[in-house]
Write an enzyme that holds these catalytic residues in place. Sequence first.
Site: not given
Ligand code: IFM
Length: 467
Positions: A78, A122, A175, A303, A305, A374
Site C-alpha cells: 500500500r 494521504h 484517515e 488503521n 494503533y 495500518e
Molecule cells: O505515520 C502515520 C500515518 O501517516 C497515518 N497513520 C498513523 C501513522 C502513525 O502515526
Amino acid sequence: MSDFPRFPAGFVFGAATASYQIEGAVAEDGRGPSIWDTYSHTPGRTANGDTGDVACDHYHRYPQDVALLRELGVDSYRFSIAWPRIVPDGSGPVNPKGLDFYDRLVDELLAAGIEPAATLYHWDLPQALETPSSGGSAAGRGWRVRETAERFAEYAAVAAERLGDRVPRWITLNEPWCSAFLGYSVGRHAPGAQEGRGALAAAHHLLVGHGLAVRALRAAGVREVGITLNLDRNLPASDSDADRAAVVRADTQHNLVWTEPLLAGRYPVSEEETWGELITGQDFRRDGDLELIGQPLDFLGINYYRPIVVADAPYREADPARRVATDNRYAEVRLEGVRHTAMNWPVVPESFTDLLVDLKERYGDALPPVHITENGSAEADEVSADGAVHDADRVAYLRDHLTALRAAMDAGVDVRGYYVWSLLDNFEWALGYDKRFGIVRVDYGTQRRTPKDSYRWYREMIAAQRG
Ligand code: IFM
C-alpha cells in the site's frame, strides 16, 4: 513457528507507506508544492524543523524498496500517490512525469509478484488548493470548500485512467479525521488552522470528495474501491455520567462522523451534543450528499494503533475565537498499567478485537469486508554492536495485534487483509524523524536500509501461513 497466529487462505499480508513520508524529491520532475511542504518549512511546526524534502529518498530508491518487499514475501504493498506530482497546481495541467513515476513503481511491484494498493490522498494537498498561487487556476481554501472535493475527483480520474489497469485496490482517503481535525481544528497538521466550523466543513467536504472519487474510480473500471479510517476505541476514564458523555462526543468525532454517512446513510444523531452551534447552523451540506457519500464500498480500510481513555472536559466558552472542534470537548487520560510505545500510546491489543466486533455489531451486513490498512508501533530502536536492530517490543506488538485481529475474525468480522505500518522508518509528520515505525531501519544520513528483527518475524509469519 508454532505461536504464529493463523489466517485463512487468500488473506492478504502487506506493508504500507505514504508519499510525503518517504518519497523526498519534492521539487523534481514537475511536482508542485503541497500543504505539508509549506507546513514543515514553517519554523516551529515540526520536531527539529524536519521536512519531507529528502525523507527516505524512495523516489530514487524505489527498486531497492520493492526488493525489500519481495524478500519480505508480502502479497500487497500500500503506497500513496502524491496529488501534487500528478496535478501540480491542484487543478489544470496534468504532469506526465509524475504519472510516470507511479507507472514505474507499479510495474516494479508487479514484476516482483506484489499487488499494488494505491491511496489517492494521504494528506499532501496541492498548496494552490489551500492558498491560490498568482496566475494559477485553483480557487484555494482547502477542504473548507466543496471545489476541493471536485478537484480531488478529477485527479482520481486521471490517476485511475493511467494506473487502473494494474492497480486493483484503491483507497480514496487516508484517515480523514487527521485531515479535518488535526489540520483545521487542532492545527497540529497542515495547513495548521485552528477553526471550529472550518474543520466540520472540511470533514464534510472530504466525504464528498470520497464520494465523487468513488464514482470516478468506478467509471475507470477499477476492481476494488474503499476508504481508510483511523477509528478509535474510546474508553471512559470512569463510570461517571460526565465521562460517559465525553466518550459519546469522542466517538462522534473520531468514528461516527465518518461511519454513519458512509455505512448508514445518515449524519450522527449525537452531532448536536458534540458540536453544538458549530454544526446546527451549517450550510455546507447539500441535498444528495448522503447518497453520494454512502455509495457501496468494496472494502473498508481501518488503521488501528491504540485505545483512547476519555474524560469530560467541557467546551471552553471563555475563548470563542479559538473554539476548536476537537480537543476541548474531551480530554485524553493516560492509561496506567500497560506498556506505552515511543508515541506514548498504550498497547492494548484486546481493544483492537473489541473495536472490530463493535463495528460489526453496529453496522451488521452494511459493514463491507475490512482491510487493516495500518497497524504497527514506533519504538525507541537501537542499533546493536552487530549492526542489527533487535526490536523485541515491536515484534510483540505485531504478534499480539495479529492475534487480536484473528480473534475478531473468529467472532465474525470479515477481515481480508493486514498491512503493517510501516515498511520503512519515515517522516512522522509533526514529530519529524524521531519516531520510527519501520520494520526496516533507515539511516537518514546514508539512506542505508537495515531490516529489523520485526521484518524477519513478519517474513516468517507470512511464510508460516503458506508452509
Ligand atoms: O505515520 C502515520 C500515518 O501517516 C497515518 N497513520 C498513523 C501513522 C502513525 O502515526
